[in-house]
Design a protein around this motif. Structure first.
Motif, mmCIF file in Angstrom:
data_model
loop_
_atom_site.group_PDB
_atom_site.id
_atom_site.type_symbol
_atom_site.label_atom_id
_atom_site.label_comp_id
_atom_site.label_asym_id
_atom_site.label_seq_id
_atom_site.Cartn_x
_atom_site.Cartn_y
_atom_site.Cartn_z
ATOM 1 N N ASP A 1 0.817 -1.218 0.000
ATOM 2 C CA ASP A 1 0.000 0.000 0.000
ATOM 3 C C ASP A 1 0.849 1.266 0.000
ATOM 4 O OD1 ASP A 1 -2.335 -1.403 -0.039
ATOM 5 O OD2 ASP A 1 -2.766 -1.186 2.102
ATOM 6 N N CYS A 2 2.148 1.123 0.301
ATOM 7 C CA CYS A 2 3.030 2.293 0.344
ATOM 8 C C CYS A 2 3.437 2.705 -1.068
ATOM 9 C CB CYS A 2 4.297 1.968 1.149
ATOM 10 S SG CYS A 2 4.034 1.673 2.899
ATOM 11 N N PRO A 3 3.786 3.979 -1.259
ATOM 12 C CA PRO A 3 4.346 4.392 -2.546
ATOM 13 C C PRO A 3 5.605 3.590 -2.852
ATOM 14 C CG PRO A 3 3.804 6.298 -1.188
ATOM 15 C CD PRO A 3 3.659 5.097 -0.305
ATOM 16 N N THR B 1 9.142 2.829 -3.517
ATOM 17 C CA THR B 1 10.433 3.480 -3.271
ATOM 18 C C THR B 1 11.502 2.391 -3.229
ATOM 19 O OG1 THR B 1 10.276 3.291 -0.856
ATOM 20 C CG2 THR B 1 9.310 5.264 -1.868
ATOM 21 N N THR C 1 10.896 0.255 -0.010
ATOM 22 C CA THR C 1 9.783 -0.707 -0.036
ATOM 23 C C THR C 1 10.074 -1.850 -1.000
ATOM 24 O OG1 THR C 1 8.624 0.640 -1.688
ATOM 25 C CG2 THR C 1 8.053 1.004 0.616
ATOM 26 N N GLY D 1 2.487 8.396 10.446
ATOM 27 C CA GLY D 1 3.084 7.834 9.248
ATOM 28 C C GLY D 1 3.563 6.420 9.520
ATOM 29 N N LEU E 1 8.120 5.393 5.072
ATOM 30 C CA LEU E 1 7.597 4.625 3.946
ATOM 31 C C LEU E 1 6.329 5.236 3.373
ATOM 32 C CD1 LEU E 1 8.013 1.008 5.389
ATOM 33 C CD2 LEU E 1 9.588 2.251 3.896
ATOM 34 N N ASP E 2 5.466 5.749 4.251
ATOM 35 C CA ASP E 2 4.192 6.321 3.810
ATOM 36 C C ASP E 2 3.774 7.383 4.817
ATOM 37 O OD1 ASP E 2 1.656 6.924 2.914
ATOM 38 O OD2 ASP E 2 1.017 4.842 2.677
ATOM 39 N N HIS F 1 0.985 8.979 4.938
ATOM 40 C CA HIS F 1 -0.444 8.928 5.242
ATOM 41 C C HIS F 1 -0.990 7.510 5.052
ATOM 42 C CE1 HIS F 1 -0.338 13.274 5.384
ATOM 43 N NE2 HIS F 1 0.151 13.310 4.153
ATOM 44 N N PRO F 2 -0.551 6.551 5.850
ATOM 45 C CA PRO F 2 -1.053 5.181 5.702
ATOM 46 C C PRO F 2 -2.466 5.061 6.246
ATOM 47 C CG PRO F 2 0.325 5.321 7.636
ATOM 48 C CD PRO F 2 0.379 6.681 6.995
#
Length: 393
Positions: free
Chosen positions: A104-106, A108, A111, A177, A213-214, A216-217
């Motif tokens: 679910d993370c962008p 990168t 990740t 986050g 990692l994110d 706004h998870p």
């Protein structure tokens, strides 16, 4: 067992679970398991090396475009259910949660690196699942150009065998986050808990380096997926102990009759069977919600599955002990291991009352975003909604 809906999907899933079941029963057969648990602890490194490195169970939940197999959650659920039924001492639950959070993370380099390690079975990644209210015990701050994280949390699944820990943490603006922390920078202490077949740890971070990692998870989605995965494990426990109890009742002779023919035993097992069937339906709906449902669908389905599987597993394991009679109470029998797993699952990421309160709030508010704090409000729901009969045991 949770299987795919089409004939081809069912055949593929059955082949997968049969392969895993054969591997588990070869390396960790039921005979002698209590002795091995007592001797070796709650992590079977040899079994994990086989399942993660050769069978590739961790690659199932990793999306295909991120280097994994991209299997549906139905297949993942089937594996979790099987491993629950076998009481396998492997960090598959942690791998599933971490994979979902990372996917679910962008995208990168960080990740992608973690997902590649999970896929290959060379990296154990666990996730700190926030309490039902959504509050996090960790804070992050910027020092120069670096992020440092502090806080402590107990009952972290696989916390002291993990290589990387994913941590939801609040920043200076109070927004939460998702951060990755190298496990060797943490203070990790294995906890002595009821369930001897799962690693539970207290982890403490004291201004350790963290990777964002994110920013706004979806913490709610992280919690809901954790509940669904745990419900699959609980369903496996309930199903296996019901089968064991029925098999024993149909073979044990007392007063010239098999005990399964006595009305008292028959009715008790029938009640367990009803609870297990309800749990199967709840898990099937929750698995659908993970793959295809909205966030509201998933929140409702996760709460229902947590309640149903908590009830079924606690009832089935308790009755399994009783049906086995004197042998069921001994340390050498596996019945107590299942019972302890059920008790642990039932409260790990929230009690039945908390899940019921969450479900109540979702029903009141309808398919809109509900604040995680709602479950802690004294007006959110009745203060107690019974879901388990384990107090009698």
């Amino acid at each position: 067992m949770i299987l795919g809906t089409t004939a081809t999907a069912r055949a593929d899933t059955e082949l997968l679970t049969a392969t895993i079941e054969a591997a588990v029963r070869r390396l960790d057969p039921a005979d002698g398991r209590p002795e091995r648990v007592d001797r070796d602890g709650p992590f079977d490194r040899d079994l994990w090396g086989l399942l993660a490195g050769e069978v590739g169970v961790c690659a199932l939940a990793v999306p295909e475009d991120r280097g994994g197999l991209g299997a549906s959650f139905q297949d993942v659920a089937a594996v979790l259910t099987l491993l629950g039924a076998e009481l396998s001492r492997v960090p598959c639950l942690s791998a599933v949660l971490a994979t979902g959070a990372l996917a679910d993370c962008p995208a990168t380099p960080a990740t992608d690196e973690y997902l590649a390690g999970i896929t290959a079975g060379t990296l154990i990644v666990t996730t700190v699942v926030p309490v039902p209210s959504g509050d996090t015990q960790f804070q992050v701050e910027r020092v120069g150009g670096d992020l440092v994280l502090s806080g402590t949390e107990s009952f972290v699944v696989d916390g002291d065998i993990a290589d990387v820990v994913l941590v939801p943490a609040a920043g200076a603006d109070c927004s939460v986050g998702l951060y990755a922390v190298s496990a060797d920078t943490l203070t990790r202490t294995r906890m002595t808990v009821t369930d001897g077949t799962r690693v539970m740890s207290t982890i403490t971070a004291d201004r350790v380096p963290a990777v964002l990692l994110d920013p706004h998870p979806s913490i709610r989605r992280l919690q809901d997926r954790a509940l669904v995965a745990l419900a699959c494990d609980g369903l496996g426990v309930a199903t296996r102990t019901l089968d064991d109890a029925v098999a024993y009742a149909n073979g044990r002779v007392q007063f010239g009759r098999v005990i399964g023919g006595f009305q008292a035993v028959k009715h008790r097992l029938a009640e367990v069977a009803v609870a297990v069937e309800l749990a199967k339906s709840a898990v099937a709906h929750a698995v659908w919600a993970v793959d295809e449902g909205t966030d509201h669908d998933l929140s409702e389905a996760a709460a229902i599955a947590a309640i149903a599987c908590g009830e079924a597993a606690c009832r089935a394991t308790a009755e399994n002990v009783q049906v086995h009679g004197g042998i069921g109470f001994t340390w050498e029998h596996t019945a107590h291991l299942f019972y302890r797993r059920a008790l642990s699952n039932d409260v790990l990421w929230g009690s039945g009352d908390q899940h019921a309160q969450r479900l109540y709030q979702l029903a009141v508010d309808g398919p809109t975003r509900v604040s995680p704090d709602a479950v802690s409000s004294p007006t959110a729901a009745p203060t107690s909604l019974p879901h388990s009969n384990t107090a009698a045991w």
